[in-house]
Design a protein around this motif. Structure first.
Motif, mmCIF file in Angstrom:
data_model
loop_
_atom_site.group_PDB
_atom_site.id
_atom_site.type_symbol
_atom_site.label_atom_id
_atom_site.label_comp_id
_atom_site.label_asym_id
_atom_site.label_seq_id
_atom_site.Cartn_x
_atom_site.Cartn_y
_atom_site.Cartn_z
ATOM 1 N N PHE A 138 73.138 34.323 36.303
ATOM 2 C CA PHE A 138 72.669 33.735 37.739
ATOM 3 C C PHE A 138 71.314 32.940 37.263
ATOM 4 C CE2 PHE A 138 74.010 38.075 39.115
ATOM 5 C CZ PHE A 138 75.189 37.925 39.318
ATOM 6 N N ASP A 139 71.325 31.679 37.971
ATOM 7 C CA ASP A 139 70.155 31.083 37.619
ATOM 8 C C ASP A 139 69.635 30.180 38.988
ATOM 9 O OD1 ASP A 139 68.530 29.186 36.467
ATOM 10 O OD2 ASP A 139 69.907 27.635 36.010
ATOM 11 N N ASP A 140 69.170 31.100 39.548
ATOM 12 C CA ASP A 140 68.772 31.225 41.078
ATOM 13 C C ASP A 140 69.710 30.979 41.844
ATOM 14 O OD1 ASP A 140 65.840 31.263 40.424
ATOM 15 O OD2 ASP A 140 65.491 29.162 40.433
ATOM 16 N N ALA A 141 70.698 31.944 41.746
ATOM 17 C CA ALA A 141 71.985 31.930 42.690
ATOM 18 C C ALA A 141 71.437 32.444 44.058
ATOM 19 C CB ALA A 141 73.003 32.912 42.031
ATOM 20 N N TRP A 142 71.997 31.803 45.131
ATOM 21 C CA TRP A 142 71.555 32.298 46.524
ATOM 22 C C TRP A 142 72.458 33.503 46.716
ATOM 23 C CZ3 TRP A 142 74.236 33.501 51.003
ATOM 24 C CH2 TRP A 142 73.239 33.350 52.142
ATOM 25 N N ALA A 143 71.594 34.320 47.298
ATOM 26 C CA ALA A 143 72.249 35.771 47.934
ATOM 27 C C ALA A 143 71.736 36.185 49.157
ATOM 28 C CB ALA A 143 72.139 36.664 46.852
ATOM 29 N N TYR A 144 72.295 36.967 49.801
ATOM 30 C CA TYR A 144 72.069 37.664 51.063
ATOM 31 C C TYR A 144 71.589 39.109 51.120
ATOM 32 C CZ TYR A 144 71.010 38.071 56.199
ATOM 33 O OH TYR A 144 70.635 38.428 57.547
ATOM 34 N N ARG A 145 70.571 39.569 51.116
ATOM 35 C CA ARG A 145 70.484 41.086 51.265
ATOM 36 C C ARG A 145 71.123 41.856 52.080
ATOM 37 N NH1 ARG A 145 65.558 41.616 52.772
ATOM 38 N NH2 ARG A 145 65.934 43.012 54.779
ATOM 39 N N ALA B 95 92.165 29.159 47.472
ATOM 40 C CA ALA B 95 91.646 28.130 47.178
ATOM 41 C C ALA B 95 89.793 28.525 46.768
ATOM 42 C CB ALA B 95 91.661 27.128 48.726
ATOM 43 N N ASP B 96 89.379 27.605 45.796
ATOM 44 C CA ASP B 96 88.011 27.623 45.418
ATOM 45 C C ASP B 96 87.418 26.827 46.351
ATOM 46 O OD1 ASP B 96 85.706 28.143 44.311
ATOM 47 O OD2 ASP B 96 86.191 26.826 42.225
ATOM 48 N N ALA B 97 86.751 27.399 47.396
ATOM 49 C CA ALA B 97 86.297 26.582 48.509
ATOM 50 C C ALA B 97 85.434 27.310 49.493
ATOM 51 C CB ALA B 97 87.338 26.034 49.462
ATOM 52 N N PRO B 98 84.382 26.887 49.924
ATOM 53 C CA PRO B 98 83.467 27.599 51.091
ATOM 54 C C PRO B 98 84.153 28.163 52.106
ATOM 55 C CG PRO B 98 82.697 25.284 50.670
ATOM 56 C CD PRO B 98 83.909 25.247 50.124
ATOM 57 N N ILE B 99 83.628 29.500 52.539
ATOM 58 C CA ILE B 99 84.315 30.446 53.184
ATOM 59 C C ILE B 99 84.706 29.780 54.671
ATOM 60 C CG2 ILE B 99 82.120 31.306 53.956
ATOM 61 C CD1 ILE B 99 83.167 34.291 54.441
ATOM 62 N N ALA B 100 83.977 28.767 55.409
ATOM 63 C CA ALA B 100 84.157 28.464 56.464
ATOM 64 C C ALA B 100 85.521 27.553 56.550
ATOM 65 C CB ALA B 100 83.126 27.160 56.767
ATOM 66 N N GLY B 101 86.126 27.433 55.464
ATOM 67 C CA GLY B 101 87.294 26.406 55.653
ATOM 68 C C GLY B 101 88.642 27.475 55.201
ATOM 69 N N LYS B 102 88.223 28.702 54.924
ATOM 70 C CA LYS B 102 89.154 29.784 54.404
ATOM 71 C C LYS B 102 89.732 30.676 55.554
ATOM 72 C CE LYS B 102 89.286 30.989 50.362
ATOM 73 N NZ LYS B 102 89.062 31.389 49.070
ATOM 74 N N ARG B 103 91.192 31.027 55.372
ATOM 75 C CA ARG B 103 91.604 31.921 56.406
ATOM 76 C C ARG B 103 91.410 33.264 56.210
ATOM 77 N NH1 ARG B 103 97.889 31.007 55.320
ATOM 78 N NH2 ARG B 103 96.888 30.823 53.448
ATOM 79 N N GLY B 104 91.245 33.598 54.685
ATOM 80 C CA GLY B 104 90.999 35.076 54.241
ATOM 81 C C GLY B 104 90.223 34.874 52.972
ATOM 82 N N PRO C 247 77.729 34.711 47.332
ATOM 83 C CA PRO C 247 78.839 34.019 47.733
ATOM 84 C C PRO C 247 79.226 33.120 46.351
ATOM 85 C CG PRO C 247 77.190 32.892 49.027
ATOM 86 C CD PRO C 247 76.708 34.064 48.313
ATOM 87 N N ARG C 248 80.448 32.593 46.225
ATOM 88 C CA ARG C 248 80.840 31.581 45.321
ATOM 89 C C ARG C 248 80.316 30.394 45.709
ATOM 90 N NH1 ARG C 248 84.221 30.582 41.325
ATOM 91 N NH2 ARG C 248 84.800 32.604 41.147
ATOM 92 N N TRP C 249 80.447 30.075 46.954
ATOM 93 C CA TRP C 249 79.707 28.739 47.559
ATOM 94 C C TRP C 249 78.604 29.147 48.490
ATOM 95 C CZ3 TRP C 249 81.735 23.935 46.337
ATOM 96 C CH2 TRP C 249 82.873 23.863 45.638
ATOM 97 N N ARG C 250 77.238 28.348 48.415
ATOM 98 C CA ARG C 250 76.400 28.466 49.345
ATOM 99 C C ARG C 250 76.653 28.146 50.787
ATOM 100 N NH1 ARG C 250 71.039 27.851 46.707
ATOM 101 N NH2 ARG C 250 70.577 26.614 48.746
ATOM 102 N N PRO C 251 75.996 28.632 51.834
ATOM 103 C CA PRO C 251 76.202 28.305 53.127
ATOM 104 C C PRO C 251 76.169 26.845 53.213
ATOM 105 C CG PRO C 251 74.744 29.969 53.169
ATOM 106 C CD PRO C 251 74.839 29.694 51.641
ATOM 107 N N ASP C 252 75.308 26.174 52.500
ATOM 108 C CA ASP C 252 75.320 24.734 52.756
ATOM 109 C C ASP C 252 76.456 23.751 52.386
ATOM 110 O OD1 ASP C 252 74.881 24.805 50.255
ATOM 111 O OD2 ASP C 252 72.859 24.025 50.290
ATOM 112 N N GLY C 253 77.404 24.577 51.499
ATOM 113 C CA GLY C 253 78.650 23.757 50.904
ATOM 114 C C GLY C 253 78.382 23.660 49.493
#
Length: 546
Positions: free
Chosen positions: A275-282, A169-178, A243-249
């Protein structure tokens, strides 16, 4: 009534071999089973047995449609909203599901007993024979885990990467099993020279958070949930999880520009991205991007080795299967002396490739506990990646010749293997990069040279040709720096000697034949040039049950 006419002879399929599959890829492969036991993965035999049956049956069959119906990029939905989604044939998803649930992407981390890396390597080897394109996201997901674990804030990512659950599923990680993880390192202007990257990372107020602006020329497995990427932060080239989806969903700010129209690897998508100001974590410190991601690169290079060895194995099995059933000039192909020489030579090459790849997997497994094994893994990965991947294209082509025209049509798996074969020698650093890496390790890390010498010494006394080659290499390793222009020759000699050492120390019944045909002066370069007196029947017999 008039009798029905007899069918014309051309309508009857005579002198054709039966279908290769279904085939139990584990039980049919004595070389792999011996190598897994020898290198410490025997406790996982039941799991490998189950996967070998699945890979040689259902996954082998599904692989044809997964490659025939290639991925499609949908940049927008029907309402004009940007979605950047890649669509795959349903068989691609089934193959991915089976692989992830079977541990191909996670066994090393989800069941970290001694030997787990060897068993996971064998799973990857079995899977790659059935469907190679899916190996790309599986490999990257597996290799990303130790990098993700460096950042406590990314614990959920590491946990879901090893969950053995496939969730497309193309969805935020919070709702995914893997989750699956891809990567993006190279850019138009730099290629392997990642320090030439221009993508910029601008820090945000929150610790570890950045906005990335730029591009990647190769963005692998673009439907992954997250990507390890390199970008220039204020402190230098750094590693990030994007990530494909930001932490804010919200959907992250990157755009898939197009899918690469590749020579092979058709079931898997590769893309160009902006990338156009894509959010990332170092992950790791600023300026330490290469040092941070190198652990992932080492593991993906091991899988390049495994993939090429697996392609050799499948091509060889197809050739032997065909030659045992096809007759020409009055007898079966396998009964002709010259064909037996070709098949035996291919069998020697395949066994040696498998032996070296599984030996490196054991070194990776032991590296956290054994400094010598860590040093061996460091240098042998580059050696094996260079040589095994370099041999695969010529090997697969030779196997195609054994089938003749039948090996050139798409109903056979051989054309797909042939298109796939060059990939592993290019991905994760081409041949020159590997050879330069070996030289760098020998000069800067004395433990690497010591580990190679110890490995060669451990096999001395079993074969005169090997002993002579080991002595010559010992002198070369002790002589200091090697000229860059001679790096390929040195690495080739090291690879052959290491393969011989694995076979000799493991007690392989074909070890002497390998040494005679690879280590003595005047050996032929083409396959099928084994010297007179070589036992041709034994290597072929070890390929498939009669």
């Amino acid at each position: 009534m008039t009798a029905a006419p007899e069918p014309q002879a051309t309508r009857v399929a005579l002198n054709q071999p039966p279908e290769f599959a279904p085939c139990d890829l584990w039980q049919a492969d004595v070389v792999l089973r011996e190598a897994v036991e020898r290198e410490g993965g025997g406790d996982f035999a039941a799991q490998l047995s189950a996967y070998g049956l699945l890979a040689g049956g259902e996954l082998y069959a599904r692989g044809f449609d997964a490659n025939r119906d290639r991925p499609r990029l949908r940049t927008h939905d029907r309402f004009g909203q940007r979605i950047d989604r890649v669509e795959f044939h349903p068989d691609y998803h089934r193959v991915m599901e089976a692989a992830i649930e079977g541990g191909v992407a996670a066994l090393s981390w989800s069941d970290p007993r001694p030997g787990a890396h060897v068993a996971r390597a064998a799973l990857s080897y079995l899977h790659h024979q059935a469907e190679a394109g899916t190996s790309c996201p599986l490999t990257m997901t597996h290799a990303a885990v130790p990098v993700l674990r460096r950042a406590p804030a990314l614990a959920e990512w590491a946990e879901k990467a090893i969950a053995c659950r496939y969730d497309p599923a193309d969805a935020p990680i919070a709702g995914k099993r893997g989750v699956t993880v891809g990567m993006g390192m190279t850019e138009k202007q730099g290629g392997s020279d990642v320090r030439a990257n221009l993508t910029r990372a601008t820090p945000l107020i929150a610790e570890g958070e950045y906005l990335l602006s730029g591009h990647k020329w190769f963005f692998s497995a673009p439907m992954s949930d997250g990507f390890l990427v390199l970008a220039q932060a204020p402190g230098g080239l750094s590693c990030f999880l994007l990530p494909r989806w930001r932490p804010d969903g919200a959907r992250n700010a990157f755009r898939l520009m197009r899918l690469k129209d590749k020579l092979g690897d058709w079931s898997n998508a590769s893309s160009e991205v902006e990338f156009d100001d894509a959010w990332a974590y170092r992950i790791g410190d600023e300026g330490r991007g290469v040092a941070t991601i190198i652990e992932m690169v080492m593991l993906t290079r091991l899988d390049c080795m495994l993939g090429s060895a697996a392609e050799m194995r499948m091509a060889l099995a197809q050739a032997v299967h065909h030659a045992r059933h096809r007759a020409a000039f009055g007898k079966r192909l396998v009964e002709h002396a010259l064909m037996r020489n070709v098949l035996a030579d291919l069998a020697l090459e395949s066994e040696a490739a498998t032996a070296l790849a599984l030996r490196v997997a054991r070194a990776v497994d032991a590296a956290p506990r054994d400094a010598g094994e860590a040093a061996f893994a460091r240098v042998a990965t580059a050696i094996g990646k260079y040589w095994i991947c370099k041999r695969a294209p010529a090997f697969v082509n030779e196997a195609q010749e054994c089938l003749g025209g039948n090996g050139y049509v798409e109903e056979s798996i051989l054309p797909r293997l042939y298109r796939q074969a060059p990939l592993n020698s290019i991905w994760e650093g081409s041949g020159n990069i590997q050879c330069l890496d070996v030289l760098r390790a020998l000069v800067r890390e004395p433990a690497s040279g010591a580990a190679l010498r110890a490995e060669l010494e451990s096999a001395r006394g079993h074969d005169d040709a090997f002993d002579g080659a080991a002595s010559r290499l010992g002198d070369a390793l002790a002589g200091g720096a090697v000229e860059e222009a001679g790096a390929r020759l040195l690495v080739e000699r090291l690879a052959l000697a290491l393969q011989a050492a694995m076979l000799l120390r493991g007690g392989s019944p074909v070890a002497e034949s390998f040494c005679r045909s690879r280590l003595r002066p005047g050996c032929g370069r083409a396959f099928g040039t084994l010297p007179a007196g070589t036992d041709l029947d034994l290597p072929i017999a070890r390929t498939l049950p009669g």
